[in-house]
Scaffold this motif. Structure first.
Motif, PDB file in Angstrom:
ATOM      1  N   GLY A 149       6.356   5.356 -10.323  1.00 24.66           N
ATOM      2  CA  GLY A 149       5.107   5.788 -10.955  1.00 24.66           C
ATOM      3  C   GLY A 149       4.014   6.036  -9.936  1.00 24.66           C
ATOM      4  N   GLY A 150       2.853   5.408 -10.139  1.00 25.52           N
ATOM      5  CA  GLY A 150       1.747   5.548  -9.186  1.00 25.52           C
ATOM      6  C   GLY A 150       2.150   5.057  -7.809  1.00 25.52           C
ATOM      7  N   SER A 151       2.996   4.041  -7.757  1.00 30.71           N
ATOM      8  CA  SER A 151       3.471   3.527  -6.470  1.00 30.71           C
ATOM      9  C   SER A 151       4.397   4.523  -5.780  1.00 30.71           C
ATOM     10  N   SER A 160       4.384  -9.847   2.803  1.00 31.67           N
ATOM     11  CA  SER A 160       3.857  -9.460   1.492  1.00 31.67           C
ATOM     12  C   SER A 160       2.338  -9.380   1.548  1.00 31.67           C
ATOM     13  N   VAL A 161       1.812  -8.345   0.915  1.00 34.15           N
ATOM     14  CA  VAL A 161       0.373  -8.221   0.723  1.00 34.15           C
ATOM     15  C   VAL A 161       0.169  -8.077  -0.784  1.00 34.15           C
ATOM     16  N   VAL A 162      -0.586  -9.001  -1.354  1.00 33.90           N
ATOM     17  CA  VAL A 162      -0.794  -9.026  -2.801  1.00 33.90           C
ATOM     18  C   VAL A 162      -2.239  -8.661  -3.121  1.00 33.90           C
ATOM     19  N   ALA A 163      -2.395  -7.616  -3.919  1.00 27.56           N
ATOM     20  CA  ALA A 163      -3.709  -7.255  -4.453  1.00 27.56           C
ATOM     21  C   ALA A 163      -3.932  -8.143  -5.671  1.00 27.56           C
ATOM     22  N   ASP A 164      -4.918  -9.014  -5.599  1.00 28.77           N
ATOM     23  CA  ASP A 164      -5.137 -10.043  -6.611  1.00 28.77           C
ATOM     24  C   ASP A 164      -5.818  -9.468  -7.848  1.00 28.77           C
ATOM     25  N   SER A 165      -5.014  -8.771  -8.666  1.00 27.93           N
ATOM     26  CA  SER A 165      -5.496  -8.202  -9.917  1.00 27.93           C
ATOM     27  C   SER A 165      -4.313  -8.047 -10.861  1.00 27.93           C
ATOM     28  N   HIS A 166      -4.604  -8.036 -12.150  1.00 29.16           N
ATOM     29  CA  HIS A 166      -3.579  -7.795 -13.168  1.00 29.16           C
ATOM     30  C   HIS A 166      -3.854  -6.467 -13.878  1.00 29.16           C
ATOM     31  N   ASP A 167      -4.583  -5.583 -13.217  1.00 31.16           N
ATOM     32  CA  ASP A 167      -4.866  -4.245 -13.724  1.00 31.16           C
ATOM     33  C   ASP A 167      -4.268  -3.228 -12.759  1.00 31.16           C
ATOM     34  N   TYR A 168      -3.506  -2.277 -13.302  1.00 29.88           N
ATOM     35  CA  TYR A 168      -2.815  -1.305 -12.456  1.00 29.88           C
ATOM     36  C   TYR A 168      -3.749  -0.487 -11.585  1.00 29.88           C
ATOM     37  N   GLY A 169      -4.864  -0.024 -12.147  1.00 27.58           N
ATOM     38  CA  GLY A 169      -5.770   0.830 -11.377  1.00 27.58           C
ATOM     39  C   GLY A 169      -6.241   0.195 -10.086  1.00 27.58           C
ATOM     40  N   VAL A 205      -5.012  -2.366  -8.478  1.00 25.71           N
ATOM     41  CA  VAL A 205      -3.868  -2.664  -7.601  1.00 25.71           C
ATOM     42  C   VAL A 205      -3.454  -1.400  -6.855  1.00 25.71           C
ATOM     43  N   GLU A 206      -3.318  -0.294  -7.575  1.00 22.30           N
ATOM     44  CA  GLU A 206      -2.927   0.965  -6.928  1.00 22.30           C
ATOM     45  C   GLU A 206      -4.008   1.457  -5.978  1.00 22.30           C
ATOM     46  N   ASP A 207      -5.271   1.259  -6.327  1.00 19.44           N
ATOM     47  CA  ASP A 207      -6.366   1.615  -5.410  1.00 19.44           C
ATOM     48  C   ASP A 207      -6.233   0.854  -4.099  1.00 19.44           C
ATOM     49  N   VAL A 208      -5.992  -0.446  -4.194  1.00 19.25           N
ATOM     50  CA  VAL A 208      -5.867  -1.273  -2.988  1.00 19.25           C
ATOM     51  C   VAL A 208      -4.668  -0.834  -2.158  1.00 19.25           C
ATOM     52  N   HIS A 209      -3.563  -0.476  -2.803  1.00 23.75           N
ATOM     53  CA  HIS A 209      -2.396  -0.022  -2.038  1.00 23.75           C
ATOM     54  C   HIS A 209      -2.706   1.257  -1.259  1.00 23.75           C
ATOM     55  N   LEU A 210      -3.483   2.153  -1.849  1.00 17.01           N
ATOM     56  CA  LEU A 210      -3.896   3.356  -1.114  1.00 17.01           C
ATOM     57  C   LEU A 210      -4.832   3.003   0.041  1.00 17.01           C
ATOM     58  N   ILE A 211      -5.714   2.050  -0.188  1.00 14.69           N
ATOM     59  CA  ILE A 211      -6.605   1.602   0.889  1.00 14.69           C
ATOM     60  C   ILE A 211      -5.777   0.972   2.010  1.00 14.69           C
ATOM     61  N   LEU A 212      -4.775   0.165   1.650  1.00 10.09           N
ATOM     62  CA  LEU A 212      -3.885  -0.419   2.670  1.00 10.09           C
ATOM     63  C   LEU A 212      -3.213   0.676   3.490  1.00 10.09           C
ATOM     64  N   ASN A 213      -2.776   1.733   2.821  1.00 10.57           N
ATOM     65  CA  ASN A 213      -2.182   2.859   3.537  1.00 10.57           C
ATOM     66  C   ASN A 213      -3.173   3.446   4.535  1.00 10.57           C
ATOM     67  N   HIS A 214      -4.405   3.626   4.116  1.00 11.82           N
ATOM     68  CA  HIS A 214      -5.391   4.235   5.012  1.00 11.82           C
ATOM     69  C   HIS A 214      -5.786   3.297   6.148  1.00 11.82           C
ATOM     70  N   ILE A 215      -5.791   2.003   5.903  1.00 11.43           N
ATOM     71  CA  ILE A 215      -6.016   1.033   6.987  1.00 11.43           C
ATOM     72  C   ILE A 215      -4.874   1.136   7.992  1.00 11.43           C
ATOM     73  N   LEU A 216      -3.642   1.149   7.494  1.00  9.38           N
ATOM     74  CA  LEU A 216      -2.458   1.266   8.348  1.00  9.38           C
ATOM     75  C   LEU A 216      -2.506   2.543   9.176  1.00  9.38           C
ATOM     76  N   HIS A 217      -2.764   3.654   8.515  1.00 10.26           N
ATOM     77  CA  HIS A 217      -2.805   4.954   9.178  1.00 10.26           C
ATOM     78  C   HIS A 217      -3.894   4.989  10.250  1.00 10.26           C
ATOM     79  N   SER A 218      -5.081   4.514   9.900  1.00 10.31           N
ATOM     80  CA  SER A 218      -6.203   4.528  10.844  1.00 10.31           C
ATOM     81  C   SER A 218      -5.901   3.659  12.064  1.00 10.31           C
ATOM     82  N   TRP A 219      -5.375   2.469  11.845  1.00 14.67           N
ATOM     83  CA  TRP A 219      -5.035   1.546  12.937  1.00 14.67           C
ATOM     84  C   TRP A 219      -4.028   2.205  13.875  1.00 14.67           C
TER      85      TRP A 219
END
Length: 186
Positions: A46-48, A154-163, A165-179
């Protein structure tokens, strides 16, 4: 306006609770894989799945620096014909593990993105990857599920809402990419 501010405030809280040490471990494992000249595979539903594609694009193209070896990265969500063939002829729960059987070798890295951390196709893929000697990263939410315990990092976005959680995963991607981009450019 209250709903907008509520969403933003919730997302800010999730980001504030993010373990920076775990984020750094993800970056370090990706860099170790790169330095060992191994491949990276990214999976999600899905979004992931779209985040998996985004990660593969950012690592494969976005970190490209002239004169520097590039990342070898594949999102296993990007070939619809392959995914639907495995889903139809075997089962959806094996859609990623069957692709990994064709491609992955010991020492490679599998990055799994799952909001719940309990998607069976993700769990089966990680189980296979670990069994043959791959390293694994899990980006989750909802407490982390099974993936949190299975993954090497493991990196856990501490939320029980999909939006969020998926936002944080995209931010993690951009942190990874930038680094990584800065690391390779220096």
């Amino acid at each position: 306006m209250d709903r907008i501010q509520g969403y933003i405030s919730h997302l800010q809280g999730v980001l504030e609770r993010l373990s920076l040490a775990d984020v750094r471990k993800s970056i370090d494992l990706v860099m170790e894989t790169y330095q060992a000249d191994r491949q990276i595979f990214v999976i999600g539903n899905g979004g992931s799945a779209s985040t998996a594609s985004h990660i593969a694009t950012d690592l494969g193209k976005g970190t490209s620096v002239p004169g520097v070896r590039r990342f070898r990265v594949i999102s296993l969500t990007d070939n619809v014909a392959t995914m639907t063939a495995w889903s139809n002829d075997v089962c959806y729960e094996d859609v990623f593990v069957e692709q990994l059987k064709n491609l992955v070798t010991p020492g490679d890295l599998v990055i799994a993105i799952s909001a719940s951390g309990n998607s069976e196709n993700i769990i089966r893929a990680i189980r296979h990857a670990k069994a043959i000697g791959c390293k694994t990263i899990g980006w989750t939410g909802f407490g982390g599920g099974k993936l949190r315990e299975m993954a090497d990092v493991s990196v856990v976005a501490d939320s029980h809402d999909y939006g969020p959680v998926e936002d944080v995963h995209l931010i993690l991607n951009h942190i990874l990419h930038s680094w990584i981009r800065k690391e390779l450019a220096d």
